[in-house]
Write an enzyme that holds these catalytic residues in place. Sequence first.
Site, PDB file in Angstrom:
ATOM      1  CG  ASP A  43      -2.073   0.894   1.168  1.00 55.60           C
ATOM      2  OD1 ASP A  43      -3.193   0.387   1.242  1.00 55.60           O
ATOM      3  OD2 ASP A  43      -1.881   2.120   1.011  1.00 55.60           O
ATOM      4  NE  ARG A  51      -5.786   1.917   5.938  1.00 54.46           N
ATOM      5  CZ  ARG A  51      -6.826   1.107   6.138  1.00 54.46           C
ATOM      6  NH1 ARG A  51      -6.916  -0.021   5.484  1.00 54.46           N
ATOM      7  NH2 ARG A  51      -7.777   1.423   6.982  1.00 54.46           N
ATOM      8  CG  LEU A  84     -14.660 -11.427   2.631  1.00 53.61           C
ATOM      9  CD1 LEU A  84     -15.080 -10.324   3.587  1.00 53.61           C
ATOM     10  CD2 LEU A  84     -13.172 -11.655   2.762  1.00 53.61           C
ATOM     11  CB  CYS A  96     -20.765  -4.731  -0.827  1.00 55.36           C
ATOM     12  SG  CYS A  96     -19.073  -4.776  -0.254  1.00 55.36           S
ATOM     13  CE  LYS A 129     -18.508  -0.856  -3.642  1.00 52.07           C
ATOM     14  NZ  LYS A 129     -17.778  -1.649  -4.609  1.00 52.07           N
TER      15      LYS A 129
HETATM   16  C1  UGA Z   1     -22.010  -8.710   1.715  1.00 51.18           C
HETATM   17  C2  UGA Z   1     -22.257 -10.112   1.180  1.00 51.18           C
HETATM   18  O1  UGA Z   1     -23.012 -10.865   2.141  1.00 51.18           O
HETATM   19  C3  UGA Z   1     -20.948 -10.833   0.889  1.00 51.18           C
HETATM   20  O2  UGA Z   1     -21.202 -12.093   0.295  1.00 51.18           O
HETATM   21  C4  UGA Z   1     -20.118  -9.984  -0.068  1.00 51.18           C
HETATM   22  O3  UGA Z   1     -18.852 -10.564  -0.324  1.00 51.18           O
HETATM   23  C5  UGA Z   1     -19.883  -8.629   0.565  1.00 51.18           C
HETATM   24  O4  UGA Z   1     -21.165  -7.992   0.800  1.00 51.18           O
HETATM   25  C6  UGA Z   1     -19.057  -7.795  -0.377  1.00 51.18           C
HETATM   26  O5  UGA Z   1     -19.483  -7.575  -1.516  1.00 51.18           O
HETATM   27  O6  UGA Z   1     -17.944  -7.438  -0.009  1.00 51.18           O
HETATM   28  P1  UGA Z   1     -21.416  -7.675   4.093  1.00 51.18           P
HETATM   29  O7  UGA Z   1     -21.869  -6.395   3.482  1.00 51.18           O
HETATM   30  O8  UGA Z   1     -20.114  -7.707   4.783  1.00 51.18           O
HETATM   31  O9  UGA Z   1     -21.366  -8.833   2.968  1.00 51.18           O
HETATM   32  O10 UGA Z   1     -22.483  -8.149   5.173  1.00 51.18           O
HETATM   33  P2  UGA Z   1     -23.896  -8.904   5.120  1.00 51.18           P
HETATM   34  O11 UGA Z   1     -23.883  -9.932   6.178  1.00 51.18           O
HETATM   35  O12 UGA Z   1     -24.271  -9.333   3.775  1.00 51.18           O
HETATM   36  O13 UGA Z   1     -24.902  -7.768   5.613  1.00 51.18           O
HETATM   37  C7  UGA Z   1     -25.187  -6.626   4.808  1.00 51.18           C
HETATM   38  C8  UGA Z   1     -26.308  -5.822   5.439  1.00 51.18           C
HETATM   39  O14 UGA Z   1     -27.544  -6.545   5.335  1.00 51.18           O
HETATM   40  C9  UGA Z   1     -26.116  -5.549   6.939  1.00 51.18           C
HETATM   41  O15 UGA Z   1     -26.532  -4.232   7.224  1.00 51.18           O
HETATM   42  C10 UGA Z   1     -27.016  -6.567   7.601  1.00 51.18           C
HETATM   43  O16 UGA Z   1     -27.456  -6.166   8.874  1.00 51.18           O
HETATM   44  C11 UGA Z   1     -28.167  -6.611   6.610  1.00 51.18           C
HETATM   45  N1  UGA Z   1     -28.959  -7.874   6.676  1.00 51.18           N
HETATM   46  C12 UGA Z   1     -28.389  -9.066   6.400  1.00 51.18           C
HETATM   47  C13 UGA Z   1     -30.311  -7.790   7.014  1.00 51.18           C
HETATM   48  O17 UGA Z   1     -30.860  -6.683   7.267  1.00 51.18           O
HETATM   49  N2  UGA Z   1     -31.042  -8.945   7.050  1.00 51.18           N
HETATM   50  C14 UGA Z   1     -30.502 -10.162   6.772  1.00 51.18           C
HETATM   51  O18 UGA Z   1     -31.240 -11.173   6.816  1.00 51.18           O
HETATM   52  C15 UGA Z   1     -29.135 -10.230   6.440  1.00 51.18           C
END
Ligand code: UGA
Length: 459
Positions: free
Chosen positions: A17, A22, A151, A260, A263
């Site tokens: 980086d 960092r 992930l 994510c 976006k």
């Molecule tokens: C998400 C995807 O789940 C990953 O597979 C992906 O790799 C990642 O984006 C990415 O593109 O980097 P993440 O954003 O870390 O992962 O977390 P999530 O567990 O998916 O949760 C996202 C949001 O949805 C959170 O605010 C969570 O509270 C909400 N959520 C999740 C709900 O409101 N209800 C649910 O049933 C599940």
Amino acid sequence: MAVIADRCPDLQVTVVDINQDRIDAWNDSDLSKLPVYEPGLDAVVGRARGRNLHFSTGVDEAIASADMVFISVNTPTKTRGLGAGQASDLRWVEACARQVAKSAVGHTIVVEKSTLPVRTAEAVKAILSAAEHSVDGSQRSFSVLSNPEFLAEGTAISDLESPDRVLIGGEHPEAIESLASIYGHWVAHERILRTNLWSSELSKLTANAFLAQRISSINSVAALCEATGADVREVARAIGTDSRIGPKFLQAGPGFGGSCFQKDILNLVYLCRHFGLPDVADYWESVVQLNTWQQHRIARMVVKKLFGTVTGKRLAILGFAFKADTNDTREAPAIRIAKDLLEEGAQLAVHDPKVDSEQIARDLQLPASTAPAVDSGPTRAALSGEGTWWPSDDVASALREADAVIILTEWNQYRDLDWSVLAPLMRQPAWLFDARSVVNPSEVRAAGLNFWRVGEGQS
Ligand code: UGA
């Protein structure tokens, strides 16, 4: 990369980086000071760092000595120019591609790890192949692969250690097999999927769009449950047991956050419009619109239940991170909900076990105030019209003399709160708004609090 190093001791992995601070943080001997909070990451870094995992600012040297370069930079939504508000800003990807083109030696496999719009690999390939015919006479060649990451934050290490699948898109079979053999150290052969470049890039956006769509779907049903007397948890269980639907991502809440989902969907929307598919674009855009609506709806509902005004009232916000087990607040639902309440003149005590107050101030675009002296008098609401907030180190002090408490992140510690002790600290009549369904409703009601939780209708 830390997990790759951990699982493949025969490989040397260097994370580079240009930001010295960092890199210093990644090299800190105190593993609790790593720049990213992620359960289990400290142990993985502790095992591999200095052995075959290195953190450095020596970008050009690392590229020159690498057989494979992973591009893992930020691709935020563009804030201005063509596609502003929807398209991804690819300037860092392009800058990386140019740096790899300049510094690579011999044959280099370049892996897109960042989430990218479909056909980005084309731009990366164009930049790299221009360097293959370089005038300086040096011999370079490149293969480009797409290897998106699936992930989720908070479970990143276990997601990486036992992934549902690994996706590798590319044009050169040798390059694909070379990357597959790295994952093959710990991932079963049948879980490593090979596709063409564009399918791989599109699969990443589509996976996130499908996951987010389920959340918007269940949140829309939550609102209907509240209106009709149904319970969204019961509906989610009933539909989730259909093996075609499945139980995951059916948790109603304050809307999805994180870096994510929004976006990537907006990116998909932009691509659809670009490729002349406005109806498809509108379809996906509605997933984001419903999410925004859900967040405003919760703030509006809090105001409504508190006799139509929160001006000058103390409210406790429990949880600011976009989900539990992370200190990440990007697109956290708490931001929009807190801003709406501040706009209404509320005084917010904000508690989160991992998010620091500087981050909250940046997100709310409002510096923290000091906690005002506790005043339980009837004129409190008339005193101040300006919204203010302050950080609270513990739940009890956040709740003291508050008119309402709003749970916005599903931290485990909020599941175990003793409401018979906490409720008397609040100004009565007081409300608990549980946007994450983490508390036990009968305990809360027995403690004398008014109670709302997402998707629970009054039958
Ligand atoms: C998400 C995807 O789940 C990953 O597979 C992906 O790799 C990642 O984006 C990415 O593109 O980097 P993440 O954003 O870390 O992962 O977390 P999530 O567990 O998916 O949760 C996202 C949001 O949805 C959170 O605010 C969570 O509270 C909400 N959520 C999740 C709900 O409101 N209800 C649910 O049933 C599940």
